[in-house]
Design an enzyme around this catalytic site. Structure first.
Site, short mmCIF file in Angstrom:
data_model
loop_
_atom_site.label_atom_id
_atom_site.label_comp_id
_atom_site.label_asym_id
_atom_site.label_seq_id
_atom_site.Cartn_x
_atom_site.Cartn_y
_atom_site.Cartn_z
N ALA A 178 0.83 -1.20 0.00
CA ALA A 178 0.00 0.00 0.00
C ALA A 178 0.86 1.25 0.00
O ALA A 178 0.59 2.21 -0.75
CB ALA A 178 -0.94 0.00 1.20
N ARG A 191 4.56 -12.62 -3.66
CA ARG A 191 4.43 -11.33 -2.98
C ARG A 191 5.71 -10.51 -3.10
O ARG A 191 5.68 -9.30 -3.33
CB ARG A 191 4.09 -11.53 -1.50
CG ARG A 191 2.74 -12.13 -1.22
CD ARG A 191 2.42 -12.08 0.26
NE ARG A 191 2.21 -10.72 0.70
CZ ARG A 191 1.02 -10.09 0.67
NH1 ARG A 191 -0.03 -10.73 0.20
NH2 ARG A 191 0.91 -8.86 1.10
N TYR A 193 -1.54 -22.93 -6.81
CA TYR A 193 -1.36 -22.34 -8.13
C TYR A 193 0.14 -22.17 -8.39
O TYR A 193 0.94 -22.14 -7.46
CB TYR A 193 -2.09 -21.01 -8.27
CG TYR A 193 -1.84 -19.98 -7.20
CD1 TYR A 193 -0.73 -19.14 -7.24
CD2 TYR A 193 -2.76 -19.81 -6.16
CE1 TYR A 193 -0.52 -18.17 -6.27
CE2 TYR A 193 -2.55 -18.83 -5.19
CZ TYR A 193 -1.44 -18.02 -5.25
OH TYR A 193 -1.25 -17.07 -4.29
#
Length: 416
Positions: free
Chosen positions: A18, A111, A218
């Protein structure tokens, strides 16, 4: 006051997804941006994340989508299966009509890779990045935000962006709430893909739904790694124990699942587990010239895979409401910040509140048993591929990076 004060247009507190996204967005508008991070170096922990089109559209806007695609994977489908029978319940194709409808691809990415893309974007744009800064407090003085740090160095800015995560200290300026425990924990792991890895696991995001548990798999890094996440209701976490000494809870949670699910548990790193928290939505994110964004404003459970996505949306909307108002062709207009922050807060709070609340309900539907499981499976199986009525409110667009107006709510009450 301290020995000296660093002055800037925008001061961002927090160097996660963020914070980096907010810093880059405002720098793109021409702001002089300084970002401070408490850690001695920048980085992101964890494993994979899913980046839906509402987030990849924002990267596309900033010219960073291609970098993400170079190290990410575009899965072909999102597949839901029953964990106790292995039966396929529904699938959503993620290319073709889906990508055309939403204007950007669905991407799964590590990430740390997405964090690096954003960090490099900030560096290239000229954001000033400062590590080892512990923020003690923020106040508004003479219409500017003043950030006091543990070393006595102050930072002064027209506006302070609080992007310091789930356990935000800056959130205390607007509310006295605390994180809410979900009673669920996650174990994560990434393993190298081998010739023995089932080929279908290299193409799709697969979610197995079980009673009080689920498992997601995944591929990552262009198909070199397989990402596995196991989430289950933890008796010890319900009692307040965030970490746990053994794996007996993990094994017990999946004892009734199909062999494929039980075998996938071997992919997990069991040295640390991730307790699942969110917070109740709040309407106000503003205290003077400080505004929250990302998990500091709206931490959410992971079931909609929207945590990082909503942070990117925050940044896109903040960029839009300050373009031509705070940051104009004639220069910076600091007096316009108050109205811009109100516009940002108004645009985002209702949207993220819905995502937070829907994530809770969606997660509950994944973990039901008995009659509720039977009804859930029937509902899932009734859905047709490329039936977008449940997707448009979350992934849709009215303009680049902006969420679409909310669709009518559909509420389905399952028995307990």
């Amino acid at each position: 006051m301290s020995e000296y004060t660093t002055s800037t247009d925008v001061l961002v507190v927090g160097g996660g997804m963020a914070g980096l996204a907010g810093a880059l967005a405002l720098r793109e508008n021409g702001a002089n941006v300084t970002l401070v991070e408490r850690a001695p170096e920048f980085g992101e922990v964890g494993a994979g994340l899913q980046m839906a089109p509402n987030a990849s559209r924002v990267l596309k806007r900033w010219g960073l989508l291609e970098k993400a695609l170079e190290i990410g994977v575009q899965p072909k489908h999102l597949v839901f299966r029953d964990a106790t029978t292995g039966e396929e319940l529904t699938r959503q194709s993620l290319s073709g009509e889906f990508e055309e409808r939403y204007g950007a691809p669905y991407v799964v990415i590590h990430r740390s890779d997405l964090h690096r893309v954003l960090l490099e974007g900030c560096e290239a744009a000229g954001v000033k990045l400062v590590n080892d800064v512990m923020v003690d407090s923020v106040e508004t003085v003479n219409g500017r935000g003043v950030v006091h740090t543990a070393t006595g160095v102050d930072y002064e800015a027209d506006v302070v962006i609080g992007a310091d995560g789930l356990k935000s200290t800056l959130r205390t300026l607007v509310t006295s709430d605390e994180p809410v425990s979900s009673a669920y924990v996650a174990y994560r792991g990434t393993v190298a893909i081998t010739p023995e890895t089932p080929a279908t696991d290299l193409e799709d995001v697969v979610v197995y739904l079980g009673p009080d548990c689920h498992l997601v798999q995944y591929p990552l890094r262009k198909g070199e790694l397989l990402n596995t996440v196991a989430v289950f209701k933890s008796p010890s976490f319900e009692l307040g124990e965030e970490q746990y000494g053994g794996v007996d809870e993990l094994q017990a949670a999946y004892k009734d699942c199909v062999p494929a699910v039980q075998a996938a548990l071997a992919n997990l790193a069991t040295g640390i587990r991730w307790p699942m928290y969110d917070r109740d939505p709040i309407e106000n994110w503003i205290a003077g010239r400080m505004v929250l964004m990302g998990d500091a404003a709206h931490p959410m459970l992971q079931y909609l895979a929207q945590g990082a996505c909503q942070a990117l949306e925050d940044a896109a909307v903040l960029q839009d409401v300050t373009a031509g108002t705070v940051f104009t062709a004639d220069g910076v207009n600091p007096a316009a910040w108050d109205e811009a922050l109100l516009s940002f807060n108004s645009a985002r709070a209702a949207r993220t509140s819905r995502v937070q609340r829907t994530a809770r309900v969606w997660g509950e539907s994944w973990h039901v048993s008995g009659l509720a499981r039977t009804l859930r499976n029937l509902l899932f199986k009734s859905r047709k591929d490329n039936d977008f009525q449940y997707d448009d409110w979350l992934y849709g667009q009215t303009g680049e990076g902006l969420p679409a107006p909310e669709a009518p709510r559909v509420t389905i009450q399952l028995p307990a």
